[in-house]
Design a protein around this motif. Structure first.
Motif, PDB file in Angstrom:
ATOM      1  N   TYR A 316      38.023  35.811  34.940  1.00  0.00           N
ATOM      2  CA  TYR A 316      37.198  36.558  33.994  1.00  0.00           C
ATOM      3  C   TYR A 316      37.986  37.586  33.178  1.00  0.00           C
ATOM      4  O   TYR A 316      37.413  38.266  32.327  1.00  0.00           O
ATOM      5  CB  TYR A 316      36.051  37.252  34.736  1.00  0.00           C
ATOM      6  N   HIS A 318      40.042  40.830  31.804  1.00  0.00           N
ATOM      7  CA  HIS A 318      39.932  42.289  31.879  1.00  0.00           C
ATOM      8  C   HIS A 318      38.460  42.703  31.915  1.00  0.00           C
ATOM      9  O   HIS A 318      37.880  43.114  30.897  1.00  0.00           O
ATOM     10  CB  HIS A 318      40.653  42.910  30.688  1.00  0.00           C
ATOM     11  N   ASN A 319      37.861  42.606  33.082  1.00  0.00           N
ATOM     12  CA  ASN A 319      36.467  43.004  33.286  1.00  0.00           C
ATOM     13  C   ASN A 319      36.406  43.855  34.550  1.00  0.00           C
ATOM     14  O   ASN A 319      36.518  43.343  35.673  1.00  0.00           O
ATOM     15  CB  ASN A 319      35.570  41.767  33.421  1.00  0.00           C
ATOM     16  N   TRP A 321      34.046  45.487  36.200  1.00  0.00           N
ATOM     17  CA  TRP A 321      32.980  45.307  37.185  1.00  0.00           C
ATOM     18  C   TRP A 321      33.127  44.004  37.949  1.00  0.00           C
ATOM     19  O   TRP A 321      32.799  43.939  39.134  1.00  0.00           O
ATOM     20  CB  TRP A 321      31.623  45.406  36.507  1.00  0.00           C
ATOM     21  N   VAL A 322      33.636  42.973  37.302  1.00  0.00           N
ATOM     22  CA  VAL A 322      33.909  41.728  38.026  1.00  0.00           C
ATOM     23  C   VAL A 322      35.043  41.943  39.021  1.00  0.00           C
ATOM     24  O   VAL A 322      34.986  41.486  40.163  1.00  0.00           O
ATOM     25  CB  VAL A 322      34.263  40.585  37.050  1.00  0.00           C
TER      26      VAL A 322
END
Length: 430
Positions: A316, A318-319, A321-322
């Protein structure tokens, strides 16, 4: 049992400032944990060279963890804590000025390695002080507070605060700032624990007897197969914790575009979760069964969490919260190894001191083995391969839990709470 006036919910009043000292000391010790490996590579050294620095440090920490209990018992915990405190400050200053400052790799290895002796001597000597001064029926809850303070220090404050100081004063400035925290924790311990406890019973042993005390914690590995297998499991317990601190900054910051403060906050989330899950699994282990919990929630759980820690952010990108999801999962699963503290003395009931020494040794060896694996494997299999090696080791540990035979009063506690002496040691850190 202690009167209500002598403790707060299991926290001994006489040792209150010692707990505060542990939290503050380990905050300073933890500042560098999640970014020093990348800082070293930014100076021009290879990832393998960076990992070797942590390997040497981990080896020294393992030796100190193994010997600190006996040393504290012989010279008194307060004196052992003072030695650890002073050693940390001096060696860190030399590491900063002559190692990083001169970009001298040999001096980095030397001074950071010697500094690795310091923090186990400080914190495990305080554990000995707890055992010496707290009534047996209160040791379990007292140790729970100890590991909570440890996680608050090295994990939460130690990881979260640098995410603010690095943008303000830089990585090098943050490393210098660590000395102020360690000095504060060390001075609190020196002045507030002076009159706690009494003279050690083993202070007058002959040199030969002291050496015998020290070596007994090794020979038990040969005489008790189950202790040896439990030692392997405890080494694997925190292998991703110490390994990810070395390799994941290279992945998150170096390749996926996360900022260093973002990575430090993700790492802090993991430690924040362990504050609560350590206590949770300590209670649940009594009902689920020690080795059953370690097998399914610890070993298998950490294998899954380790893979998630790599593949979710890679998938995913540069996220934040993931990327925080595997940090939470890992914080839940790594704490499921909590019953291992109770397992060791239960496997060797006539030599509990030696059994706990092996526990300390294996906990320290985890700090050595994890970066050692990264140092050797990174040039050949990259970060993804190292993650799979850690995962395979957790699966191997799951098999070992089937082999070990230990009395597990899992359901007995429903009707006969804490009648088994092993329960007194049921709380543990990671």
């Amino acid at each position: 049992m202690q009167s209500q006036s002598s403790h707060w919910f299991g926290l001994p009043k006489m040792l209150f400032w010692g707990y505060i000292a542990i939290a503050i000391f380990m905050s300073g010790d933890g500042f560098e944990m999640a970014f020093l490996s990348k800082h070293i590579t930014d100076l021009g050294f290879t990832p393998a060279q960076s990992a070797l620095v942590f390997t040497v440090y981990g080896f020294a920490a393992a030796l100190a963890a193994w010997s600190s209990g006996v040393v504290a018992e012989i010279i008194t915990p307060q004196k052992a804590m003072k030695i650890g405190f002073v050693m940390w400050v001096i060696m860190h200053a030399l590491f900063m000025t002559l190692g990083l400052g001169l970009k001298s790799y040999p001096l980095m290895l030397l001074f950071y390695g010697i500094r690795g002796l310091a923090y186990p001597l400080f914190i495990y000597s305080f554990v000995m002080l707890i055992v010496q001064t707290v009534p047996k029926q209160q040791v379990s809850s007292a140790m729970g507070w100890f590991w909570a303070m440890y996680s608050i220090g090295i994990g939460c404050v130690g990881s979260y605060l640098p995410s603010f100081t690095i943008p303000a004063i830089g990585e090098r400035g943050t490393l210098w700032f660590a000395i102020a925290w360690v000095m504060m924790g060390g001075l609190i311990a020196m002045f507030c624990l002076r009159h706690v406890g009494g003279e050690s019973e083993k202070a007058n042993l002959s040199t030969k007897e002291k050496i015998t005390e020290l070596t007994r914690a090794v020979t038990i590995l040969y005489t008790n197969k189950n202790i040896f297998l439990a030692c392997l499991i405890r080494i694997i317990n925190t292998i991703s914790l110490f390994g990810f601190a070395v390799i994941m900054p290279m992945l998150f910051v170096g390749r996926l575009g996360f900022t260093m403060p973002e990575w430090l906050q993700i790492w802090a989330i993991f430690f924040f979760v362990t504050i609560f899950t350590n206590i949770m699994w300590g209670v649940l282990g009594e009902y689920i069964g020690w080795m059953r919990q370690v097998r399914w929630f610890g070993c298998i759980g950490c294998a899954i969490a380790s893979l998630m820690f790599y593949y979710l952010p890679v998938t995913y990108g540069h996220n934040f919260w993931v990327a925080a999801i595997p940090a939470v999962v890992f914080g839940i699963t790594v704490a499921a190894f909590v019953p291992m503290t109770a397992v060791f003395p239960a496997l060797e009931p006539h030599h509990k001191g030696a059994a706990i020494s092996i526990y300390n040794l294996s906990a320290g060896l985890s700090n050595f083995v994890a970066p050692a694996i990264a140092s050797v494997a990174l040039p050949f299999v990259d970060i993804e391969g190292v993650v799979w090696i850690y995962t395979g080791l957790y699966l191997f540990a799951a098999v070992l839990t089937v082999i070990i035979k230990v009395d597990q009063p899992a359901r007995e506690s429903l009707t006969q709470p804490k009648q088994n002496a092993a329960y007194e040691d049921a709380l543990d850190p990671l």
